[in-house]
Scaffold this motif. Structure first.
Motif, short mmCIF file in Angstrom:
data_model
loop_
_atom_site.label_atom_id
_atom_site.label_comp_id
_atom_site.label_asym_id
_atom_site.label_seq_id
_atom_site.Cartn_x
_atom_site.Cartn_y
_atom_site.Cartn_z
N ALA A 105 0.83 -1.20 0.00
CA ALA A 105 0.00 0.00 0.00
C ALA A 105 0.87 1.25 0.00
O ALA A 105 0.58 2.23 -0.70
CB ALA A 105 -0.94 -0.01 1.21
N ILE A 106 1.95 1.21 0.77
CA ILE A 106 2.90 2.35 0.78
C ILE A 106 3.51 2.52 -0.61
O ILE A 106 3.67 3.65 -1.11
CB ILE A 106 3.99 2.13 1.84
CG1 ILE A 106 3.36 2.07 3.24
CG2 ILE A 106 5.05 3.22 1.77
CD1 ILE A 106 4.34 1.68 4.34
N GLY A 107 3.85 1.39 -1.25
CA GLY A 107 4.43 1.44 -2.60
C GLY A 107 3.47 2.05 -3.61
O GLY A 107 3.88 2.86 -4.45
N TRP A 108 2.20 1.69 -3.54
CA TRP A 108 1.22 2.27 -4.45
C TRP A 108 1.08 3.78 -4.23
O TRP A 108 1.04 4.56 -5.18
CB TRP A 108 -0.15 1.61 -4.25
CG TRP A 108 -0.28 0.20 -4.75
CD1 TRP A 108 -0.53 -0.91 -4.00
CD2 TRP A 108 -0.18 -0.27 -6.10
NE1 TRP A 108 -0.59 -2.04 -4.79
CE2 TRP A 108 -0.39 -1.67 -6.09
CE3 TRP A 108 0.06 0.36 -7.32
CZ2 TRP A 108 -0.35 -2.45 -7.25
CZ3 TRP A 108 0.09 -0.42 -8.48
CH2 TRP A 108 -0.12 -1.80 -8.44
N MET A 109 1.03 4.15 -2.96
CA MET A 109 0.80 5.56 -2.65
C MET A 109 2.00 6.45 -2.97
O MET A 109 1.86 7.61 -3.31
CB MET A 109 0.43 5.71 -1.16
CG MET A 109 -0.91 5.08 -0.76
SD MET A 109 -2.33 5.76 -1.65
CE MET A 109 -2.49 4.60 -3.00
N THR A 110 3.21 5.87 -2.85
CA THR A 110 4.43 6.66 -3.10
C THR A 110 4.96 6.47 -4.52
O THR A 110 6.01 7.00 -4.88
CB THR A 110 5.53 6.28 -2.10
OG1 THR A 110 5.82 4.87 -2.23
CG2 THR A 110 5.08 6.58 -0.67
N HIS A 111 4.24 5.66 -5.33
CA HIS A 111 4.66 5.42 -6.71
C HIS A 111 6.05 4.78 -6.76
O HIS A 111 6.86 5.06 -7.66
CB HIS A 111 4.68 6.76 -7.47
CG HIS A 111 3.96 6.69 -8.79
ND1 HIS A 111 2.61 6.46 -8.91
CD2 HIS A 111 4.42 6.82 -10.06
CE1 HIS A 111 2.26 6.46 -10.17
NE2 HIS A 111 3.34 6.67 -10.92
N SER A 112 6.32 3.90 -5.80
CA SER A 112 7.63 3.25 -5.71
C SER A 112 7.56 1.85 -6.31
O SER A 112 7.03 0.91 -5.71
CB SER A 112 8.07 3.15 -4.24
OG SER A 112 9.24 2.38 -4.13
N LEU A 113 8.12 1.68 -7.54
CA LEU A 113 8.08 0.39 -8.22
C LEU A 113 8.84 -0.67 -7.44
O LEU A 113 8.37 -1.80 -7.30
CB LEU A 113 8.66 0.52 -9.63
CG LEU A 113 8.77 -0.78 -10.43
CD1 LEU A 113 7.40 -1.42 -10.63
CD2 LEU A 113 9.46 -0.53 -11.78
N TRP A 114 9.99 -0.32 -6.91
CA TRP A 114 10.81 -1.34 -6.24
C TRP A 114 10.22 -1.75 -4.90
O TRP A 114 10.44 -2.88 -4.45
CB TRP A 114 12.25 -0.85 -6.11
CG TRP A 114 12.90 -0.79 -7.46
CD1 TRP A 114 13.22 0.33 -8.17
CD2 TRP A 114 13.23 -1.90 -8.29
NE1 TRP A 114 13.74 -0.01 -9.39
CE2 TRP A 114 13.76 -1.38 -9.50
CE3 TRP A 114 13.15 -3.28 -8.14
CZ2 TRP A 114 14.20 -2.19 -10.53
CZ3 TRP A 114 13.57 -4.09 -9.18
CH2 TRP A 114 14.09 -3.54 -10.35
N LEU A 115 9.46 -0.89 -4.27
CA LEU A 115 8.76 -1.30 -3.06
C LEU A 115 7.66 -2.31 -3.41
O LEU A 115 7.45 -3.29 -2.69
CB LEU A 115 8.14 -0.07 -2.38
CG LEU A 115 7.87 -0.17 -0.87
CD1 LEU A 115 9.12 -0.55 -0.09
CD2 LEU A 115 7.32 1.16 -0.36
N LEU A 116 7.00 -2.07 -4.54
CA LEU A 116 5.98 -3.02 -4.99
C LEU A 116 6.60 -4.36 -5.39
O LEU A 116 6.04 -5.42 -5.12
CB LEU A 116 5.20 -2.43 -6.17
CG LEU A 116 4.32 -1.22 -5.83
CD1 LEU A 116 3.77 -0.59 -7.09
CD2 LEU A 116 3.19 -1.64 -4.90
N ILE A 117 7.76 -4.30 -6.03
CA ILE A 117 8.44 -5.54 -6.40
C ILE A 117 8.88 -6.30 -5.14
O ILE A 117 8.83 -7.54 -5.09
CB ILE A 117 9.62 -5.24 -7.34
CG1 ILE A 117 9.08 -4.84 -8.72
CG2 ILE A 117 10.57 -6.42 -7.45
CD1 ILE A 117 10.13 -4.46 -9.73
N SER A 118 9.28 -5.55 -4.09
CA SER A 118 9.61 -6.20 -2.82
C SER A 118 8.38 -6.91 -2.25
O SER A 118 8.48 -8.02 -1.69
CB SER A 118 10.12 -5.17 -1.82
OG SER A 118 11.30 -4.55 -2.28
N ALA A 119 7.21 -6.29 -2.40
CA ALA A 119 5.98 -6.92 -1.92
C ALA A 119 5.65 -8.17 -2.75
O ALA A 119 5.10 -9.15 -2.21
CB ALA A 119 4.83 -5.93 -1.98
#
Length: 631
Positions: A105-119
């Protein structure tokens, strides 16, 4: 006599031993795919807003990263599932899922691709831990004759969850105003529902609580695979399962770009392809129980494999005939020439995939050491992951080499045919059961009466009347266990059928006056098979009936039980007389056609007879009573 009625496989969904677990795994698969599909969709249709990397590379990389934890942590997961009570493990996994979705959710809100890939990697770890529990839980809570149906419902639920997750993920993420927020909040909400479902899963004791965990994934993985290789049928079922995931990984990874660049569809066409494929897998999984007769029917595996190659190759051919170049939505796609054939191929690939995979799971669950089942499943997950990584690499190499996506479908279908030929030549039991299944389901309809009287394990001799050239095949198709048949050496040599009998380990026998050496060898082979705990079936008449009436039983059964005292189970075949496979007056084809297509026949099983009472006269009386007046 009417067949014994039994509950429909969906009745399990009303029982606590199955329903909470079903919904827990359903919401897990659902959430995985809402998240993963949302990410793949946004990278396919809005890539420049997130990254400058090639979308084709990312759509193959992300599935590879999802399965990376299976390679690294499956060995540990299998040990945990064997050592600890399973419902508690599931609840911990669901809490971990909530944490991962919070990170996403943090990755979606911050537009962070690598955070989403970590998820994505985190959800892969979630599935890695849950996998060994998922398939080891079922044999502990279900009866053996419920396993095929239970596995079918689980696979159906998994793919329906995948389907709905893919649809929801693709639809939510492209919502103009609140897409990212809807995906972030939705995945977190689904994770919470999964945790609530897990709270009602009943206690499922650990099969080996004293197990000392080896935390080294490399040595434990090697030990797991070595252990699994010792059980050849289980290991080959594991390899067949892994091949299915190789095939599926290549095919499904191409769907986003196939829909966009080749079919010229918007994201709704991509969703449509996934929908049709998932409906196919769900349908095939549910069909397994009906087609297998509530037993583990490995004959469906070659059937599924043939369908995967035929319709995979036809998807390539159907794509060649598709000429549209204008962007369309799923409604416009339906109206285009060639679209129906493409969708039908996707449906059939999924359906035959379901027929292929469910029996393999049941083989692993029923033929594996129960105390080592979770670790065996973990070993299979490792193989699955390795095969899927290779699939992702192969797809990237083929795309780099200039192959089109339809050509990748063609290559995959051809590879599947090559692998199938190899596996079924190495393990002919699958093909033997397939041919028996085809015979029974195309020319006859077989009904069993009291088939549960055939013991699930241990040695026994089955005795049956001898009506036709295919008696052994009919019994083989109906039996829940493999059987060693003793048959006249002349029938054993019949072309085509000889291959079947030889590869099903039938034992040829000849009369003493005709070949004394072969007769003695046959009795020695029978004794060895019984000592190994096998089922052996003999036809005590020693020859086919010429008029439909039973011939006198010979004394071979007396020699067998005197040498190896085991229970003897009388059986009777009813309804075969007069078919193309029997002897008798008149032309065989004419006699057969009078019966009509799919004529009914029955296999009736009697109560076990002790070796002391198993005289030819008494057994003939029992078989005659079971057969009755119906020949």
């Amino acid at each position: 006599m009417p067949p014994t009625s039994r509950p429909n496989q969906f009745s399990l969904l009303r029982q606590r031993r199955f329903a909470p677990f079903f919904w827990t795994q359903f919401f897990g698969a659902f959430n995985d795919n809402v998240f993963k599909t949302a990410l793949l969709t946004i990278l396919t249709y809005d890539a420049l807003s997130w990254t400058s990397m090639d979308p084709g590379f990312l759509t193959n990389l992300i599935p590879g990263l999802f399965i990376l934890p299976f390679v690294l942590f499956s060995a540990t997961s299998g040990q945990l599932a064997d050592k600890f009570e399973k419902s508690r493990i599931v609840r911990y996994v669901k809490v971990f899922e909530i944490a991962v979705m919070s990170l996403a959710a943090i990755g979606w809100m911050t537009h962070s691709l690598w955070l989403l890939i970590s998820a994505i990697v985190g959800m892969g770890l979630h599935s890695t831990i849950f996998g060994p529990v998922k398939y080891a839980y079922l044999p502990q809570q279900l009866q053996k004759d419920e396993l095929v149906g239970g596995n079918g419902v689980i696979e159906m639920g998994t793919f329906v969850g995948i389907l709905l997750g893919e649809i929801l993920g693709a639809v939510l993420v492209v919502h103009k105003s609140w897409g990212l927020e809807l995906v972030a909040g939705g995945t977190l909400f689904i994770a919470i529902i999964g945790l609530l479902s897990s709270l009602r899963i009943p206690l499922t004791p650990a099969p080996e609580p004293a197990l000392k965990i080896n935390w080294n994934p490399i040595t434990e993985t090697a030990r797991n695979l070595r252990f699994s290789r010792q059980n050849r049928p289980v290991f080959l079922a594991m390899m067949g399962n892994s091949w299915f995931w190789f095939y599926g990984a290549i095919m499904l990874a191409q769907f986003p770009l196939y829909a966009k660049n080749y079919l010229h569809g918007d994201h709704s066409v991509f969703v449509l392809l996934l929908t049709i494929f998932s409906l196919g897998v769900g349908s095939g999984s549910l069909l397994c129980e009906r087609l297998s007769g509530n037993k583990v029917e490995i004959g469906l595996v070659p059937f599924g494999s043939i369908g995967l190659s035929v319709f995979g190759f036809d998807l390539f051919l159907a794509s060649l005939g598709y000429t549209n170049t204008a962007t369309v939505d799923f409604i416009g796609f339906f109206a285009l020439h060639g679209s129906t054939r493409i969708l039908f191929d996707c449906l059939m690939i999924g359906l035959f995939g379901g027929l292929y995979i469910v029996p393999l799971f049941a083989v692993i669950q029923t033929r594996c050491d129960a105390a080592h089942l979770s670790r065996t499943i973990a070993g299979m997950n490792i193989l699955n992951a390795l095969f899927m990584v290779v699939a992702a690499l192969l797809a990237m190499i083929l795309l780099k080499a200039g192959l089109t996506i339809p050509q990748i479908f063609m290559v995959t279908a051809i590879l599947n045919a090559i692998v199938a030929i190899y596996i079924f030549s190495v393990v002919p039991e699958y093909l033997v059961r397939f041919m028996a299944w085809i015979l029974i389901h195309t020319i006859h309809r077989i009904r069993t009466v009291d088939i549960n009287r055939i013991p699930e394990e241990g040695a026994a001799v089955l005795v049956c009347n001898h009506v036709s050239y295919v008696d052994a095949i009919v019994i083989m198709a109906a039996s829940p266990r493999p059987i060693r048949f003793v048959m006249d050496h002349q029938i054993f040599k019949i072309p085509v059928l000889a291959w079947l009998f030889r590869n099903s380990k039938a034992i040829p026998i000849a009369p003493f006056k005709e070949d004394a050496v072969l007769m003695e060898k046959a009795f020695a082979d029978i004794a060895a098979a019984l000592e190994d705990g096998d089922l052996v079936c003999i036809f005590p008449e020693g020859k086919l009936t010429r008029n439909g009436e039973m011939n006198l039983f010979r004394n071979g059964i007396g020699r067998i039980v005197e040498r190896t005292p085991v229970p003897v189970i009388p059986m009777a075949l009813r309804g075969l007389w007069g078919s193309i496979w029997t002897r008798g007056e008149g032309k065989s084809f004419g006699r057969s056609f009078k019966r009509g297509p799919l004529s009914l026949l029955e296999l009736v099983v009697g109560k076990a007879v002790g070796p002391i009472d198993a005289t030819p006269e008494y057994l003939q009386q029992q078989v005659q009573t079971l057969r009755g007046e119906w020949k």
